[in-house]
Enzyme design. Structure first.
Site, PDB file in Angstrom:
ATOM      1  N   LYS A   1     -15.513  12.104  33.173  1.00  0.00           N
ATOM      2  CA  LYS A   1     -15.256  12.980  32.058  1.00  0.00           C
ATOM      3  C   LYS A   1     -16.219  14.168  32.106  1.00  0.00           C
ATOM      4  CE  LYS A   1     -18.508  12.807  29.876  1.00  0.00           C
ATOM      5  NZ  LYS A   1     -19.959  13.007  30.104  1.00  0.00           N
TER       6      LYS A   1
ATOM      7  N   ASP B   1     -20.037  17.745  27.720  1.00  0.00           N
ATOM      8  CA  ASP B   1     -20.725  16.578  28.265  1.00  0.00           C
ATOM      9  C   ASP B   1     -20.639  15.357  27.360  1.00  0.00           C
ATOM     10  OD1 ASP B   1     -22.293  15.695  30.594  1.00  0.00           O
ATOM     11  OD2 ASP B   1     -23.755  15.163  29.060  1.00  0.00           O
TER      12      ASP B   1
ATOM     13  N   HIS C   1     -15.022  19.071  39.570  1.00  0.00           N
ATOM     14  CA  HIS C   1     -14.002  18.040  39.356  1.00  0.00           C
ATOM     15  C   HIS C   1     -12.623  18.478  39.858  1.00  0.00           C
ATOM     16  CE1 HIS C   1     -16.307  15.728  35.916  1.00  0.00           C
ATOM     17  NE2 HIS C   1     -16.987  15.803  37.041  1.00  0.00           N
TER      18      HIS C   1
ATOM     19  N   SER D   1     -20.660  13.783  50.190  1.00  0.00           N
ATOM     20  CA  SER D   1     -21.676  14.595  49.538  1.00  0.00           C
ATOM     21  C   SER D   1     -21.640  15.982  50.161  1.00  0.00           C
ATOM     22  CB  SER D   1     -23.044  13.948  49.752  1.00  0.00           C
ATOM     23  OG  SER D   1     -24.080  14.790  49.320  1.00  0.00           O
ATOM     24  N   ARG D   2     -22.355  16.919  49.520  1.00  0.00           N
ATOM     25  CA  ARG D   2     -22.451  18.254  50.131  1.00  0.00           C
ATOM     26  C   ARG D   2     -23.270  18.210  51.411  1.00  0.00           C
ATOM     27  NH1 ARG D   2     -25.259  21.087  45.347  1.00  0.00           N
ATOM     28  NH2 ARG D   2     -26.010  18.956  45.235  1.00  0.00           N
TER      29      ARG D   2
END
Ligand code: NAP
Length: 318
Positions: A95, A176, A77, A34-35
């Site tokens: 996706k 999206d 991504h 994670s960040r």
């Protein structure tokens, strides 16, 4: 042998994926990145994941991770996938594979250079109902596809900070959810010969509704729609020479459909959909030494990304 999964991101789909991964006997989520260390720690603790990394580079450096699921917002991504591939990991990317075809191309090149598996997580192609319908279509039972109507329009409150509406977070309905009707048309009919499109750009600067009309040289047609600010049917109807197939909402992940042929309607109910069906294919490909899946090949993701680039340009009048 257990395949050891790392999870890159701690959002909604990352959570769903870890839940569904538990259906696969030879898969285990062993690490999350994670960040923030706090975000990773919380996610890992709630799901019994052994290692929590406070950066994606720490996840990439984890020697006990075989394959990484890239589950962040669209704009991360490419960066996360390339980082993992260069670190020797196999990668499954949510996706859309990338923000645009240029990014997708770079990711595919990284997969080839590293000799590591890369696939867009287009779960529809692996869900039981869809694979069964496609098997029957390919057997010739329904005849040729002549027309597809497919919609993914849903209503989300227009919060400018939500990833669907914020351009910096890759906002827009086309990337999206429009990718699902497009995927169905490409999967069942291949790339179209020609197309037209129209769309609405909302106040935050992202597309909120898109329609696409496609045609193929053999006379087949498709009408595809997506949107993010109003309810829609979210069904898909595939008309073939000998049957009309209606996939119930939400058609990208439905377990049920109706097939009307010769005046009779057959109700089809398949096993539950889930994010784990595609995981079996990832494991199969890795085991076979493949860097892409024949069921969602690199070239298909790239062609769909190019089409979405062209549609996005057209609706903005560029
Ligand atoms: N297959 C499906 O049915 C399905 C459904 C929903 C979404 N998706 C896809 O999954 C991806 C994530 O969607 P989601 O709904 O899970 O999103 P989300 O809940 O908003 O989570 C996104 C994650 O992205 C990471 N991130 C990295 N940089 C960020 C930034 N600048 N701002 C906010 N988050 C950032 C965050 O992880 P950290 O805080 O841990 O860094 C965050 O948890 C998207 O590509 C989407 O298209 C697929």
């Amino acid at each position: 042998m257990t395949v050891r999964w790392g999870i890159a991101g701690t959002g909604r789909i990352a959570s769903d994926f870890v839940r569904d991964l538990s259906h696969i006997e030879d898969a285990e989520a062993v690490a999350v990145g994670s960040r923030t260390a706090a975000g990773a720690g919380e996610f890992a603790a709630a799901r019994g994941i052994a290692r929590a990394h406070g950066s994606m580079s720490a996840l990439a450096a984890d020697p006990e991770v075989d394959v990484v699921y890239v589950a962040g917002i669209h704009p991360v991504h490419r960066e996360h996938a390339v980082m993992m591939l260069e670190a020797g990991k196999h990668v499954l990317v949510e996706k859309p594979l990338a923000m645009d075809a240029g990014e997708a191309d770079g990711m595919i090149a990284a997969s080839r250079t590293a000799g590591r598996f890369l696939m867009e997580a287009m779960w529809t192609r692996f869900n039981p109902l869809h694979t069964e319908l496609k098997r029957r279509l390919d057997s010739g039972e329904f005849g040729r596809v002549t027309h597809i109507e497919s919609d993914f329009t849903f209503e989300v409150p227009r919060d400018p900070s939500h990833r669907l509406f914020d351009p910096a977070k890759g906002g827009g309905s086309l990337l999206d959810v429009g990718i699902y009707p497009i995927n169905l048309a490409w999967w069942w009919l291949g790339a179209p010969g020609s197309w037209t499109t129209s769309g609405n750009i909302g106040p935050t600067g992202v597309d909120e509704a898109v329609t696409m009309d496609l045609s193929w040289p053999d006379g087949a047609t498709a009408h595809l729609t997506c949107g993010s600010t109003r309810p829609g049917p979210r069904t898909s109807t595939v008309t073939c020479e000998k049957a009309v197939i209606t996939i119930d909402a939400p058609s990208h992940s439905s377990p049920t459909a109706s097939i009307t042929a010769g005046g009779q309607t057959e109700k089809v109910t398949a096993a539950a959909p889930g994010l784990h069906h595609q995981v079996r294919e990832v494991h199969r490909c890795i085991g076979a030494g493949l860097i892409e899946s024949p069921r969602m090949p690199h070239g298909e993701s790239l062609r769909i990304a190019r089409f979405m680039d062209d549609v996005a340009s057209a609706i903005r009048g560029r």
